[in-house]
Write a protein that holds these residues in place. Structure first.
Motif, short mmCIF file in Angstrom:
data_model
loop_
_atom_site.label_atom_id
_atom_site.label_comp_id
_atom_site.label_asym_id
_atom_site.label_seq_id
_atom_site.Cartn_x
_atom_site.Cartn_y
_atom_site.Cartn_z
N MET A 287 -14.40 7.89 -1.42
CA MET A 287 -14.29 6.85 -0.40
C MET A 287 -15.64 6.21 -0.14
SD MET A 287 -11.58 8.68 2.21
CE MET A 287 -10.03 9.34 1.57
N GLY A 288 -16.12 5.46 -1.15
CA GLY A 288 -17.40 4.78 -1.05
C GLY A 288 -17.24 3.36 -0.56
N PRO A 289 -18.35 2.62 -0.48
CA PRO A 289 -18.31 1.24 0.01
C PRO A 289 -17.31 0.37 -0.73
CG PRO A 289 -20.57 2.01 -0.10
CD PRO A 289 -19.73 3.08 -0.74
N ALA A 290 -16.58 -0.45 0.04
CA ALA A 290 -15.54 -1.39 -0.41
C ALA A 290 -14.23 -0.68 -0.78
CB ALA A 290 -16.01 -2.25 -1.58
N HIS A 291 -14.14 0.63 -0.54
CA HIS A 291 -12.90 1.37 -0.76
C HIS A 291 -12.02 1.23 0.48
CE1 HIS A 291 -10.72 4.53 -2.99
NE2 HIS A 291 -10.36 5.00 -1.80
N VAL A 292 -10.72 1.06 0.27
CA VAL A 292 -9.76 0.93 1.37
C VAL A 292 -9.10 2.28 1.62
CG1 VAL A 292 -7.58 -0.13 2.09
CG2 VAL A 292 -9.34 -1.52 0.97
N LYS B 247 0.41 -2.87 -5.15
CA LYS B 247 0.80 -4.10 -5.81
C LYS B 247 -0.40 -4.94 -6.19
CE LYS B 247 3.91 -8.06 -5.48
NZ LYS B 247 5.03 -8.68 -4.73
N HIS B 248 -1.45 -4.89 -5.38
CA HIS B 248 -2.63 -5.71 -5.65
C HIS B 248 -3.73 -4.94 -6.38
CE1 HIS B 248 -1.62 -9.52 -3.68
NE2 HIS B 248 -0.88 -8.78 -2.87
N ASP B 249 -3.42 -3.74 -6.84
CA ASP B 249 -4.36 -2.95 -7.63
C ASP B 249 -5.70 -2.81 -6.91
OD1 ASP B 249 -5.05 -1.41 -9.82
OD2 ASP B 249 -5.88 -3.11 -10.94
N VAL B 250 -5.63 -2.49 -5.63
CA VAL B 250 -6.81 -2.28 -4.81
C VAL B 250 -7.26 -0.83 -4.92
CG1 VAL B 250 -7.64 -2.25 -2.41
CG2 VAL B 250 -6.20 -4.12 -3.21
N ALA B 251 -8.57 -0.61 -4.96
CA ALA B 251 -9.09 0.76 -4.92
C ALA B 251 -8.87 1.31 -3.51
CB ALA B 251 -10.56 0.77 -5.28
N TYR B 252 -7.98 2.27 -3.38
CA TYR B 252 -7.61 2.73 -2.04
C TYR B 252 -7.24 4.20 -2.07
CZ TYR B 252 -2.62 3.32 -2.90
OH TYR B 252 -1.40 3.79 -3.35
N SER B 253 -7.17 4.80 -0.89
CA SER B 253 -6.67 6.16 -0.71
C SER B 253 -5.54 6.11 0.30
CB SER B 253 -7.78 7.09 -0.21
OG SER B 253 -8.80 7.23 -1.18
N ASN B 254 -4.45 6.82 0.01
CA ASN B 254 -3.28 6.80 0.88
C ASN B 254 -3.28 7.98 1.87
OD1 ASN B 254 -2.66 8.98 -0.71
ND2 ASN B 254 -0.80 8.09 -1.59
N TYR B 255 -4.44 8.56 2.08
CA TYR B 255 -4.59 9.67 3.02
C TYR B 255 -5.99 9.57 3.61
CZ TYR B 255 -7.80 11.69 -0.32
OH TYR B 255 -8.88 11.89 -1.15
N GLY B 256 -6.23 10.38 4.61
CA GLY B 256 -7.57 10.47 5.17
C GLY B 256 -7.51 10.88 6.63
N ARG C 7 -7.46 -8.41 3.36
CA ARG C 7 -6.61 -9.58 3.60
C ARG C 7 -5.42 -9.60 2.64
NH1 ARG C 7 -11.86 -12.08 4.31
NH2 ARG C 7 -12.18 -12.63 6.50
N GLN C 8 -5.65 -9.24 1.37
CA GLN C 8 -4.55 -9.18 0.41
C GLN C 8 -3.48 -8.21 0.87
OE1 GLN C 8 -6.36 -8.12 -3.32
NE2 GLN C 8 -6.93 -10.22 -3.83
N ILE C 9 -3.91 -7.04 1.34
CA ILE C 9 -2.96 -6.02 1.79
C ILE C 9 -2.21 -6.51 3.02
CG2 ILE C 9 -2.77 -3.71 2.78
CD1 ILE C 9 -5.15 -2.91 0.99
N LEU C 10 -2.91 -7.14 3.95
CA LEU C 10 -2.27 -7.64 5.16
C LEU C 10 -1.21 -8.69 4.83
CD1 LEU C 10 -5.31 -7.95 7.59
CD2 LEU C 10 -3.45 -6.28 7.72
N VAL C 11 -1.58 -9.65 3.99
CA VAL C 11 -0.63 -10.72 3.64
C VAL C 11 0.58 -10.15 2.93
CG1 VAL C 11 -0.28 -12.80 2.27
CG2 VAL C 11 -2.38 -12.53 3.59
N GLU C 12 0.34 -9.26 1.99
CA GLU C 12 1.45 -8.65 1.23
C GLU C 12 2.33 -7.84 2.17
OE1 GLU C 12 3.90 -7.89 -1.89
OE2 GLU C 12 2.14 -9.20 -1.92
N SER C 13 1.73 -7.08 3.08
CA SER C 13 2.52 -6.26 4.01
C SER C 13 3.39 -7.12 4.90
CB SER C 13 1.57 -5.42 4.88
OG SER C 13 0.78 -4.57 4.09
N ILE C 14 2.81 -8.21 5.42
CA ILE C 14 3.56 -9.08 6.31
C ILE C 14 4.67 -9.78 5.55
CG2 ILE C 14 3.38 -11.17 7.73
CD1 ILE C 14 0.45 -10.20 8.32
N THR C 15 4.36 -10.26 4.35
CA THR C 15 5.35 -10.97 3.55
C THR C 15 6.52 -10.08 3.17
OG1 THR C 15 3.62 -12.39 2.65
CG2 THR C 15 5.70 -12.34 1.47
#
Length: 250
Positions: free
Chosen positions: A98-103, A151-160, A240-248
Motif C-alpha cells: 500500500m504505497g503512494p497512489a495505491h487505492v 473494471k478500471h484495472d486500478v492498483a488497489y487493495s480490497n481490505y485494510g 474519480r474513475q472508481i467513483l464514476v463507475e460505482s455511481i453509474t
C-alpha cells in the motif's frame, strides 16, 4: 441504482475539494442542530446519476482534521435524504503493498482520536443507546467500489484496517510501529467519528482511501508535502474513475 444507493453522497477529503465531471444543478448552505457543515452541499449528476458532494475540509481546503464538524456534515446529508455515503480519504501506507497512489477499500478501522464529538446519543435522553459497530463499512457499497476498481484495472487493495489518528501532525515512526503491531494497514485522520456517526443515523457508509505517502519510518526519507501532492496528482484520477463507475453501475 440499488436500494442502498437511492441517494448517494460523496465526502471529499484532501485532494478532492471539487468533484471533476459533476454536472452541478444546485448548491445549498444548510444548518443543522450541530452547527454548519464544512461547506455548502453541492447537488448534481455524475455518470448520469444524482449525487450530493461535500468537501470535508471546506473549499478552499482550510479545516484541519481535528476541527471538522463531522456531526454537522453527516446530519446535513441525512437531512437531504441521503442513504449512502462514500468517504474519500487521503492516507499513509503501512502495509508493504500500500504505497503512494495505491487505492485501498478498507474493511475495518481502529479509532485513536480523542476530544472529538463522536456520537449523537448524548445529553438528555430517555434511554442509553448503543449501536453495533462490528463491521464499520457497508459491505454492499464496498463491493460496488471493488468491482469498479477491478473494471478500471486500478492498483488497489480490497481490505485494510484504517487507523484514525488525531492530527493534524503526522505520526512518529514509533507510533507507526505501534499501529502496525495493532494490525493497521493505513493511517488517516478523518475516518472517525465520520463512520460511526453515519452508522448512528442508519446510513450506509464506505471508505475509498488513496495512499499519498509512506507512513513515518517505512522508508528512510522524511515525509514532504511535495511527495504527498505528487501522489494525489497521480492517484486522484483513479479515485474519480472508481467513483464514476460505482455511481453509474450502482
Amino acid at each position: 441504482m440499488t436500494d442502498s444507493l437511492k441517494k448517494l453522497a460523496i465526502i471529499g477529503g484532501t485532494g478532492l475539494t471539487e468533484l471533476e465531471g459533476l454536472e452541478i444543478t444546485d448548491s445549498k448552505e444548510v444548518s443543522t442542530p450541530y452547527g454548519a457543515p464544512s461547506a455548502p452541499l453541492i447537488f448534481g449528476r455524475l455518470g448520469g446519476k444524482e449525487v450530493v458532494f461535500l468537501a470535508r475540509h471546506g473549499n478552499p481546503h482550510r479545516i484541519p482534521p481535528h476541527e471538522v464538524n463531522y456531526a454537522a456534515n453527516i446530519y446535513a446529508l441525512k437531512q437531504q435524504g441521503v442513504t449512502t455515503i462514500i468517504g474519500v480519504n487521503a492516507v499513509g501506507g503501512i502495509e508493504d503493498v500500500m504505497g503512494p497512489a495505491h487505492v485501498v477499500i478498507p474493511d475495518q478501522l481502529i479509532d485513536y482520536t480523542h476530544s472529538r464529538k463522536s456520537t449523537y446519543f448524548e445529553g438528555e435522553m430517555d434511554t442509553v443507546t448503543h449501536i453495533d459497530f462490528s463491521f464499520p463499512y457497508a459491505e454492499e457499497t464496498r463491493q460496488l467500489l471493488i468491482r469498479a476498481a477491478e473494471k478500471h484495472d486500478v492498483a488497489y487493495s480490497n481490505y485494510g484496517v484504517y487507523a484514525c489518528t488525531q492530527g493534524p501532525r503526522l505520526e512518529t515512526a514509533a507510533e507507526v510501529a505501534r499501529l502496525e503491531r495493532d494490525g493497521c494497514h493505513i493511517i488517516g485522520m478523518t475516518g472517525m467519528p465520520e463512520a460511526a456517526l453515519a452508522a448512528e443515523l442508519n446510513l450506509e457508509y464506505a471508505c475509498l482511501a488513496l495512499v499519498v505517502n509512506w507512513a513515518a519510518g517505512k522508508t528512510e526519507n522524511i515525509i514532504t508535502m511535495e511527495e504527498i501532492e505528487q501522489a494525489i496528482d497521480e492517484g486522484m484520477g483513479y479515485v474519480r474513475q472508481i467513483l464514476v463507475e460505482s455511481i453509474t453501475q450502482g
